[in-house]
Motif scaffolding. Structure first.
Motif, PDB file in Angstrom:
ATOM      1  N   ARG A  38       0.879  -1.119  -0.153  1.00  0.00           N
ATOM      2  CA  ARG A  38       0.099   0.091   0.054  1.00  0.00           C
ATOM      3  C   ARG A  38       0.921   1.243  -0.105  1.00  0.00           C
ATOM      4  NH1 ARG A  38      -5.044  -0.684   3.972  1.00  0.00           N
ATOM      5  NH2 ARG A  38      -3.342  -0.386   5.724  1.00  0.00           N
ATOM      6  N   GLY A  39       2.235   1.198   0.261  1.00  0.00           N
ATOM      7  CA  GLY A  39       3.184   2.122   0.270  1.00  0.00           C
ATOM      8  C   GLY A  39       2.930   3.146   1.324  1.00  0.00           C
ATOM      9  N   ARG A  40       2.295   2.987   2.464  1.00  0.00           N
ATOM     10  CA  ARG A  40       1.961   4.037   3.368  1.00  0.00           C
ATOM     11  C   ARG A  40       2.343   4.033   4.524  1.00  0.00           C
ATOM     12  NH1 ARG A  40      -2.323   3.817   6.598  1.00  0.00           N
ATOM     13  NH2 ARG A  40      -3.686   1.997   6.714  1.00  0.00           N
ATOM     14  N   TYR A  41       3.057   2.752   4.724  1.00  0.00           N
ATOM     15  CA  TYR A  41       3.460   2.767   6.263  1.00  0.00           C
ATOM     16  C   TYR A  41       4.526   3.699   6.745  1.00  0.00           C
ATOM     17  CZ  TYR A  41       5.430   1.420  10.448  1.00  0.00           C
ATOM     18  OH  TYR A  41       5.923   1.538  11.950  1.00  0.00           O
ATOM     19  N   SER A  42       4.342   4.448   7.563  1.00  0.00           N
ATOM     20  CA  SER A  42       5.254   5.348   8.405  1.00  0.00           C
ATOM     21  C   SER A  42       5.102   5.593   9.745  1.00  0.00           C
ATOM     22  CB  SER A  42       5.164   6.820   7.605  1.00  0.00           C
ATOM     23  OG  SER A  42       6.142   7.595   8.286  1.00  0.00           O
ATOM     24  N   GLY A  43       6.348   5.457  10.396  1.00  0.00           N
ATOM     25  CA  GLY A  43       6.324   5.315  11.959  1.00  0.00           C
ATOM     26  C   GLY A  43       6.823   6.936  12.249  1.00  0.00           C
ATOM     27  N   VAL A  44       6.933   7.677  11.611  1.00  0.00           N
ATOM     28  CA  VAL A  44       7.250   9.059  12.034  1.00  0.00           C
ATOM     29  C   VAL A  44       6.577   9.546  12.899  1.00  0.00           C
ATOM     30  CG1 VAL A  44       7.748  11.462  11.177  1.00  0.00           C
ATOM     31  CG2 VAL A  44       8.210   9.561   9.703  1.00  0.00           C
ATOM     32  N   SER A  45       5.475   9.890  12.955  1.00  0.00           N
ATOM     33  CA  SER A  45       4.515   9.941  14.130  1.00  0.00           C
ATOM     34  C   SER A  45       3.416   9.131  14.322  1.00  0.00           C
ATOM     35  CB  SER A  45       4.123  11.614  13.988  1.00  0.00           C
ATOM     36  OG  SER A  45       2.904  11.680  13.122  1.00  0.00           O
ATOM     37  N   ILE A  46       2.426   9.261  15.390  1.00  0.00           N
ATOM     38  CA  ILE A  46       1.412   8.650  15.669  1.00  0.00           C
ATOM     39  C   ILE A  46       0.225   8.688  14.535  1.00  0.00           C
ATOM     40  CG2 ILE A  46       1.657   8.358  17.970  1.00  0.00           C
ATOM     41  CD1 ILE A  46      -0.373  10.453  18.417  1.00  0.00           C
ATOM     42  N   PHE A  47       0.359   9.984  13.794  1.00  0.00           N
ATOM     43  CA  PHE A  47      -0.619  10.452  12.782  1.00  0.00           C
ATOM     44  C   PHE A  47      -0.171  10.033  11.277  1.00  0.00           C
ATOM     45  CE2 PHE A  47      -1.512  13.537  16.383  1.00  0.00           C
ATOM     46  CZ  PHE A  47      -2.614  13.259  16.674  1.00  0.00           C
ATOM     47  N   SER A  48       1.177   9.469  11.214  1.00  0.00           N
ATOM     48  CA  SER A  48       1.653   9.321  10.132  1.00  0.00           C
ATOM     49  C   SER A  48       0.857   8.362   9.421  1.00  0.00           C
ATOM     50  CB  SER A  48       3.098   8.729  10.132  1.00  0.00           C
ATOM     51  OG  SER A  48       3.973   9.638  10.614  1.00  0.00           O
ATOM     52  N   SER A  49       0.743   8.184   8.235  1.00  0.00           N
ATOM     53  CA  SER A  49      -0.060   7.103   7.398  1.00  0.00           C
ATOM     54  C   SER A  49      -1.612   6.820   7.905  1.00  0.00           C
ATOM     55  CB  SER A  49       0.761   5.820   7.125  1.00  0.00           C
ATOM     56  OG  SER A  49       1.947   6.180   6.797  1.00  0.00           O
ATOM     57  N   LYS A  50      -1.947   7.734   8.599  1.00  0.00           N
ATOM     58  CA  LYS A  50      -3.373   7.690   9.205  1.00  0.00           C
ATOM     59  C   LYS A  50      -4.569   8.650   8.447  1.00  0.00           C
ATOM     60  CE  LYS A  50      -2.155   4.860  12.443  1.00  0.00           C
ATOM     61  NZ  LYS A  50      -2.653   3.463  12.787  1.00  0.00           N
ATOM     62  N   ILE A  51      -3.849   9.638   7.546  1.00  0.00           N
ATOM     63  CA  ILE A  51      -5.071  10.554   7.136  1.00  0.00           C
ATOM     64  C   ILE A  51      -5.114  10.398   5.809  1.00  0.00           C
ATOM     65  CG2 ILE A  51      -5.882  12.880   7.196  1.00  0.00           C
ATOM     66  CD1 ILE A  51      -4.604  13.033   9.799  1.00  0.00           C
ATOM     67  N   LYS A  52      -6.147  10.121   4.965  1.00  0.00           N
ATOM     68  CA  LYS A  52      -6.500   9.996   3.476  1.00  0.00           C
ATOM     69  C   LYS A  52      -7.396  10.794   2.911  1.00  0.00           C
ATOM     70  CE  LYS A  52      -8.535   6.176   2.173  1.00  0.00           C
ATOM     71  NZ  LYS A  52      -8.820   4.775   1.861  1.00  0.00           N
ATOM     72  N   CYS A  53      -7.187  11.315   1.671  1.00  0.00           N
ATOM     73  CA  CYS A  53      -8.029  12.189   0.655  1.00  0.00           C
ATOM     74  C   CYS A  53      -9.028  11.529   0.398  1.00  0.00           C
ATOM     75  CB  CYS A  53      -7.192  12.849  -0.153  1.00  0.00           C
ATOM     76  SG  CYS A  53      -8.351  13.839  -1.099  1.00  0.00           S
TER      77      CYS A  53
END
Length: 171
Positions: A38-53
């Motif tokens: 899905r090319g969207r996993y990121s662990g930068v912050s707790i909101f990373s890869s969580k909000i989608k248009c």
């Protein structure tokens, strides 16, 4: 080390597991989810890869570049320019490829049904745990990261939260 010199035996349930089977299954699902492409996993912050248009399906990040100008230009051009046979064939082949991709997705969905049945048992345990907990009075980053899959923003008045079990609520 035994490399076939003597017989080997596999014994089940001989001793207590280091981690529970439920935790093992959850970790395996998480590893699989992160590798699904899905090319969207990121662990930068707790909101990373969580909000989608909700319009384009793109994932919001620190900077969001969202414009439909290019789409509008393509639609307008398509309405006034006749297609030739080569273009038609190319578009047809693209649609065939898209069909095959959707069929692959259908097959994955069938697998997901089986996954959801197993997940249902896990969710029953989760519901029981939630019932036993006190009411949450402040933001809990651990709870957020473990329960929320992503948030989809369709407009300022239409925001939906999708949980890891697939449940979606309108915020």
């Amino acid at each position: 080390m035994n490399e076939g010199e003597v017989p080997q035996y596999y014994v089940e349930n001989n001793h207590e597991a280091i981690i529970s089977p439920q935790v093992f299954d959850w970790v395996q699902e998480e590893i699989k989810r992160r590798c699904e492409g899905r090319g969207r996993y990121s662990g930068v912050s707790i909101f990373s890869s969580k909000i989608k248009c909700g319009q384009c399906g793109g994932w919001y990040g620190a900077k969001v570049w969202h414009s439909t100008d290019k789409v509008q230009q393509l639609i307008a051009e398509n309405a006034r320019v006749a297609q030739n046979q080569d273009d038609y064939d190319r578009n047809y082949n693209e649609l065939v490829s898209r069909y095959e991709a959707v069929k692959t997705q259908y097959d994955k969905t069938c697998e997901a049904i089986q996954y959801r049945k197993a997940r249902s048992r896990q969710m029953d345990n989760f519901i029981q745990e939630v019932r036993e907990q006190e009411l949450i009075k402040e933001f809990d980053a651990r709870l957020w990261g473990s329960r929320v899959d992503f948030i989809t923003v369709y407009s300022k008045d239409d925001i939906r939260v999708t949980f890891k079990d697939g449940t979606e609520i309108r915020a």
